[in-house]
Design a protein around this motif. Sequence first.
Motif, short mmCIF file in Angstrom:
data_model
loop_
_atom_site.label_atom_id
_atom_site.label_comp_id
_atom_site.label_asym_id
_atom_site.label_seq_id
_atom_site.Cartn_x
_atom_site.Cartn_y
_atom_site.Cartn_z
N ILE A 225 44.17 31.87 -75.87
CA ILE A 225 43.33 32.29 -76.98
C ILE A 225 41.87 32.00 -76.71
CG2 ILE A 225 43.37 30.15 -78.31
CD1 ILE A 225 43.99 33.48 -79.97
N GLY A 226 41.60 31.10 -75.76
CA GLY A 226 40.21 30.76 -75.43
C GLY A 226 39.58 31.70 -74.43
N THR A 227 40.29 32.73 -73.99
CA THR A 227 39.74 33.69 -73.05
C THR A 227 38.49 34.34 -73.62
OG1 THR A 227 41.96 34.13 -72.19
CG2 THR A 227 40.24 35.74 -71.68
N ARG A 228 37.43 34.39 -72.85
CA ARG A 228 36.13 34.85 -73.35
C ARG A 228 36.01 36.36 -73.24
NH1 ARG A 228 30.48 35.35 -72.03
NH2 ARG A 228 31.03 35.64 -69.85
N PHE A 229 35.47 36.97 -74.30
CA PHE A 229 35.17 38.39 -74.30
C PHE A 229 33.67 38.55 -74.07
CE2 PHE A 229 33.96 42.39 -76.41
CZ PHE A 229 34.79 43.26 -75.73
N PRO A 230 33.26 39.14 -72.94
CA PRO A 230 31.82 39.24 -72.60
C PRO A 230 31.14 40.37 -73.37
CG PRO A 230 33.14 40.24 -70.87
CD PRO A 230 34.12 39.69 -71.87
N ILE A 231 30.94 40.17 -74.65
CA ILE A 231 30.43 41.24 -75.50
C ILE A 231 29.01 41.65 -75.13
CG2 ILE A 231 29.45 39.72 -77.30
CD1 ILE A 231 30.71 41.73 -79.35
N ALA A 250 32.03 34.11 -77.71
CA ALA A 250 31.03 33.03 -77.77
C ALA A 250 29.61 33.57 -77.87
CB ALA A 250 31.16 32.13 -76.54
N ASP A 251 29.36 34.76 -77.32
CA ASP A 251 28.01 35.30 -77.28
C ASP A 251 27.70 36.26 -78.44
OD1 ASP A 251 27.41 33.97 -74.86
OD2 ASP A 251 28.54 35.49 -73.75
N LEU A 252 28.58 36.30 -79.45
CA LEU A 252 28.33 37.18 -80.59
C LEU A 252 27.07 36.74 -81.32
CD1 LEU A 252 29.59 39.56 -82.23
CD2 LEU A 252 30.57 37.81 -83.72
N PHE A 272 34.67 32.93 -83.29
CA PHE A 272 33.27 33.35 -83.35
C PHE A 272 32.56 32.49 -84.37
CE2 PHE A 272 35.75 35.84 -86.31
CZ PHE A 272 35.03 35.73 -87.49
N GLU A 273 31.24 32.59 -84.39
CA GLU A 273 30.45 31.87 -85.39
C GLU A 273 30.22 32.77 -86.60
OE1 GLU A 273 26.99 29.64 -84.26
OE2 GLU A 273 27.64 29.53 -82.16
N LEU A 275 28.23 32.55 -89.13
CA LEU A 275 26.84 32.80 -89.49
C LEU A 275 26.25 33.94 -88.67
CD1 LEU A 275 24.31 32.02 -91.09
CD2 LEU A 275 23.80 30.33 -89.31
N LYS A 276 26.56 33.97 -87.37
CA LYS A 276 26.03 35.03 -86.51
C LYS A 276 26.66 36.38 -86.82
CE LYS A 276 24.66 31.89 -82.79
NZ LYS A 276 24.81 31.52 -81.37
N LEU A 277 27.95 36.36 -87.18
CA LEU A 277 28.58 37.61 -87.60
C LEU A 277 27.91 38.14 -88.87
CD1 LEU A 277 30.78 39.77 -87.36
CD2 LEU A 277 32.29 38.26 -88.68
N GLN A 278 27.55 37.25 -89.78
CA GLN A 278 26.86 37.66 -91.00
C GLN A 278 25.55 38.36 -90.68
OE1 GLN A 278 28.47 33.72 -93.44
NE2 GLN A 278 26.28 34.12 -93.30
N TRP A 279 24.82 37.86 -89.70
CA TRP A 279 23.55 38.49 -89.32
C TRP A 279 23.79 39.92 -88.83
CZ3 TRP A 279 21.70 33.83 -85.86
CH2 TRP A 279 21.39 32.74 -86.70
N ILE A 280 24.85 40.10 -88.03
CA ILE A 280 25.15 41.43 -87.50
C ILE A 280 25.53 42.38 -88.62
CG2 ILE A 280 26.78 42.73 -86.06
CD1 ILE A 280 26.83 40.37 -84.14
N ILE A 281 26.35 41.90 -89.56
CA ILE A 281 26.78 42.74 -90.68
C ILE A 281 25.58 43.21 -91.48
CG2 ILE A 281 28.07 42.74 -92.85
CD1 ILE A 281 30.00 40.73 -91.51
#
Length: 544
Positions: A225-231, A250-252, A272-273, A275-281
């Motif tokens: 589950i810790g596999t990183r997605f290089p977004i 991690a880089d979201l 994911f974090e 707070l950072k997802l909120q910024w994107i939304i």
Amino acid sequence: MERTARLVRLALAALPPPRAPWIFNLGGLEGSNNTVGGAGGGSGGEAAHSVGGTAACTVEVKGTHASGTPPGCAAGDGHEGDGIGSLAGGRNSAIPSLGKQVQKYNPYPDLLCCSVPSGLWKSTWETSPLVLHDHYLVLAKQSAGQEDEGLYANAAIRNAAICEAQSVDVSNKITSILKGHPGPICSFRVDSSDWTNESTLIEWLDLLSTKSVQELIIVNLGHGIGTRFPIQELHSTHLHTLQIGFLTIADLDLHSFDYSALRVLRLIDCTFEGLKLQWIITDCQSLEELTIAFSTENLKINSQSLKKMHNVCNSATRFIIESAPKLTELLTDITPREEKERIKPVRSAVTVAVSLNDVPLLKCIKSLYLCYQSVTINNVFITKDKIAWTSLKELSIGLDMSNRTQRDNLRKILDSVPLLTDLSIRRMDSVARDEGFDVTLDCPFEDLDTAVCIAKNLRRFEMNDFRGGAAECCMIKYVLKFSSEWNIKEMFVGSGLEFAQRFEWFNTSITDDDLAKLSLGMKWKMDWVVLNPKAMGAIPAALS
């Protein structure tokens, strides 16, 4: 077991069904290379590589009009998978009228073998936006190239095949296919196989970005589950759908990927974090649908474009919508998040603070749990103060029926939604020993005739997880008593009780007056439908 558990979570999060693998051809491959305009509204004379729409494929057509539409066929209506030539297996409503002219071809056995289709189908494949789903590569590998249309169409067999494919790695073949197709890429989906390592994902995202991927679904079934997605490697300006499952993002962050055209975002059991997802939304001006599943993040939503928000099996301490003026559908399947050990004991039950503000178009709320959630609408508690919530038409509520406070809260909510047409109640506790005595004393639903939604507007009533308790029977009784038989069109009572128990409940809880009303409705109003897989199975016997 971990793989199976993830498949179950995908089912709960409503993973979209797979697109059919076929390439369709009209009139034979020896015809001209004209193409039918796809979902972008283009005609056959336009470039086949246009990425303005979301059509899955173009088709070779013999004897087309100048507009690119075959005689007797309607052009695509502008929706994904519609119209002629949908490699994605859409409705293709016009195709049956062409009879034997229609040819279809499954490219996946050839893609597995050679990375490109064989023969004359190669040019059709190369001039069509690519639709690639690893599931069909896995099936082709397992069946050694034998086609079975039923196997592709049957979702149950598909899931069984995925479960059996414990360690199928077709990542090298996927890479070859991506390199061999000139683009654009309509849909890229990996949810049935493994990949070698993170560098494989990086290479895929680079190719997908270069070739303007529109729909991207990557679900991790074989790695930790810790596999990183290089977004940060995702830079397609035409990306409209992004779904990621069981990966760490991690880089979201703001501008970590190109979301300028993003309409649908689904994150299933991802790290994911919040707070950072909120910024994107907030920053994404095109986002219309957001699904967050199996998350423990607190979220605060502020979006001027969002229309659907789905929380699926989440746990948190708060969920806030600050502003979502276009929101019409909300799923609040959120339970209290388990906190670390507290120094001071908690006296009251832990709840999730659900705050909904500036949602004037909200019509549907599902999974509103009175036993877990404290809900406010525009800073007003819906269980304490009477409000006029006139936009709401569909409501699904879960509560402990043996809890007097929660029953009273349900009653108050019904007074606040006068235009409600669809009501679903779910019992979330067991029947209490003193429930019958308690209900007799407080008679919680005997004044339902004053609730406008029950008396005038309710069209559908549903009681889920029915257990034959006095509170449930009381509510069903008074809904039947006070709602007009000319209003309710559908009633459903679902439970796990045995038939003998259901029959006993019906005979002891439903009066002759109620039966007369049901009989009148069933006799004179033919669109009154009583579904009876559960407790209402006793109605025909009682009426005979």
